[in-house]
Design a protein around this motif. Structure first.
Motif, short mmCIF file in Angstrom:
data_model
loop_
_atom_site.label_atom_id
_atom_site.label_comp_id
_atom_site.label_asym_id
_atom_site.label_seq_id
_atom_site.Cartn_x
_atom_site.Cartn_y
_atom_site.Cartn_z
N ILE A 1 0.79 -1.22 -0.20
CA ILE A 1 -0.02 -0.19 -0.10
C ILE A 1 0.98 1.24 -0.12
O ILE A 1 2.06 1.30 0.61
CB ILE A 1 -0.88 0.07 1.17
N ARG A 2 0.74 2.41 -0.88
CA ARG A 2 1.32 3.34 -0.88
C ARG A 2 0.18 4.66 -0.85
O ARG A 2 -1.05 4.30 -1.47
CB ARG A 2 2.22 3.57 -2.26
N GLU A 3 0.74 5.84 -0.42
CA GLU A 3 -0.15 6.78 -0.55
C GLU A 3 -0.15 7.38 -1.92
O GLU A 3 0.73 7.24 -2.92
CB GLU A 3 0.47 7.97 0.58
N MET B 1 6.40 12.26 -5.88
CA MET B 1 6.94 10.78 -6.20
C MET B 1 8.40 10.90 -6.88
O MET B 1 9.05 10.12 -6.57
CB MET B 1 5.85 10.20 -7.14
N THR B 2 8.61 11.94 -7.44
CA THR B 2 9.97 11.89 -8.01
C THR B 2 10.95 12.22 -6.78
O THR B 2 12.01 11.53 -6.85
CB THR B 2 10.04 13.15 -8.84
N ILE B 3 10.55 12.88 -5.96
CA ILE B 3 11.32 13.13 -4.52
C ILE B 3 11.58 11.75 -3.93
O ILE B 3 12.56 11.15 -3.68
CB ILE B 3 10.96 14.13 -3.72
N VAL B 4 10.48 11.05 -3.96
CA VAL B 4 10.52 9.61 -3.20
C VAL B 4 11.40 8.73 -3.80
O VAL B 4 12.20 8.06 -3.44
CB VAL B 4 9.13 9.04 -3.07
N LYS B 5 11.42 8.69 -5.23
CA LYS B 5 12.21 7.92 -5.96
C LYS B 5 13.66 8.19 -5.80
O LYS B 5 14.41 7.31 -5.76
CB LYS B 5 11.78 7.96 -7.47
N GLU B 6 14.11 9.60 -5.90
CA GLU B 6 15.37 9.99 -5.65
C GLU B 6 15.81 9.50 -4.22
O GLU B 6 17.10 9.16 -4.17
CB GLU B 6 15.54 11.72 -5.73
N LYS C 1 15.07 1.48 -0.32
CA LYS C 1 13.74 1.42 0.19
C LYS C 1 13.20 1.42 1.35
O LYS C 1 12.16 1.93 1.77
CB LYS C 1 13.14 0.45 -0.81
N ASN C 2 14.07 0.76 2.30
CA ASN C 2 13.56 0.59 3.65
C ASN C 2 13.97 1.80 4.59
O ASN C 2 13.43 1.84 5.77
CB ASN C 2 14.09 -0.56 4.41
N GLN C 3 14.61 2.69 3.98
CA GLN C 3 14.92 3.97 4.72
C GLN C 3 14.09 5.14 4.34
O GLN C 3 14.16 6.25 4.89
CB GLN C 3 16.43 4.31 4.29
N VAL C 4 13.09 4.88 3.41
CA VAL C 4 12.29 6.08 2.73
C VAL C 4 10.88 5.77 2.99
O VAL C 4 10.29 4.53 2.54
CB VAL C 4 12.50 6.49 1.44
N TRP C 5 10.02 6.48 3.50
CA TRP C 5 8.38 6.38 3.65
C TRP C 5 7.66 7.79 3.37
O TRP C 5 8.38 8.62 3.63
CB TRP C 5 8.22 5.77 4.70
N THR C 6 6.45 7.85 3.35
CA THR C 6 5.65 9.04 3.46
C THR C 6 4.69 8.66 4.41
O THR C 6 4.29 7.84 4.87
CB THR C 6 5.14 8.98 2.04
N THR C 7 4.17 9.87 5.15
CA THR C 7 3.01 10.05 5.87
C THR C 7 2.27 11.19 5.72
O THR C 7 3.02 12.19 5.74
CB THR C 7 3.62 9.78 7.49
N ASN C 8 1.20 11.06 5.34
CA ASN C 8 0.14 12.04 5.30
C ASN C 8 0.76 13.15 4.10
O ASN C 8 0.79 14.36 4.13
CB ASN C 8 -0.22 13.03 6.44
N GLY C 9 1.19 12.57 3.07
CA GLY C 9 2.11 13.45 1.76
C GLY C 9 3.44 13.76 2.16
O GLY C 9 4.09 14.44 1.49
N LYS D 1 15.01 12.60 8.69
CA LYS D 1 14.90 13.88 7.76
C LYS D 1 13.54 13.92 7.32
O LYS D 1 12.75 12.85 6.92
CB LYS D 1 15.92 14.07 6.94
N SER D 2 12.94 15.12 7.03
CA SER D 2 11.54 15.06 6.16
C SER D 2 11.72 16.22 5.10
O SER D 2 12.41 17.10 5.48
CB SER D 2 10.41 15.21 6.98
#
Length: 133
Positions: free
Chosen positions: A89-91, A98-103, A110-118, A129-130
């Motif tokens: 499941i992804r937001e 999404m470009t920033i997430v991929k970077e 991938k286990n060090q990056v996630w999103t929460t409420n955008g 960091k956020s």
């Protein structure tokens, strides 16, 4: 503003497709059996549908819009219960986010990056960091 309009949306990946499936029922089955959230029903889902074109045997993504951000957050916060299944499941993020997430995934894993409420969050040298573009 664009991300705010997506605050009730989630994208489900890896759900096998069947003929004449009812996407709301499929999502509710996953939510109740795999996420252990029996309080959520089809009445909590505004819309659910498959998106994109078929690519071989890979199932298409399932887009789900909930009536409430609270319900969406309940589902998203229980995604850890899907560990070991092929469902993720992804937001629903804007193209910029999404470009920033991929970077960040390319740089930190991938286990060090996630999103929460955008909001995009990652671990860098053991520090959280956020970024909010």
């Amino acid at each position: 503003m664009e991300q705010f309009s997506k605050r009730c949306n989630l994208r489900f990946f890896g759900i096998p497709e069947t003929n004449n499936e009812k996407c709301r029922d499929v999502i509710i089955d996953i939510i109740s059996t795999k996420l252990n959230l029996s309080s959520i029903s089809t009445e909590d889902i505004e819309v659910a549908y498959r998106s994109g074109s078929s690519k071989g045997n890979a199932p298409r993504v399932m887009f789900v819009r909930f009536y409430s951000a609270r319900v969406k957050n309940d589902v998203y916060s229980n995604k850890k219960n899907l560990k070991g299944s092929r469902i993720t499941i992804r937001e629903d993020l804007t193209a910029t986010r999404m470009t920033i997430v991929k970077e960040k995934i390319a740089r930190h894993g991938k286990n060090q990056v996630w999103t929460t409420n955008g909001r995009i969050v990652w671990l860098e040298n053991g520090n959280v960091k956020s970024a909010v573009p």
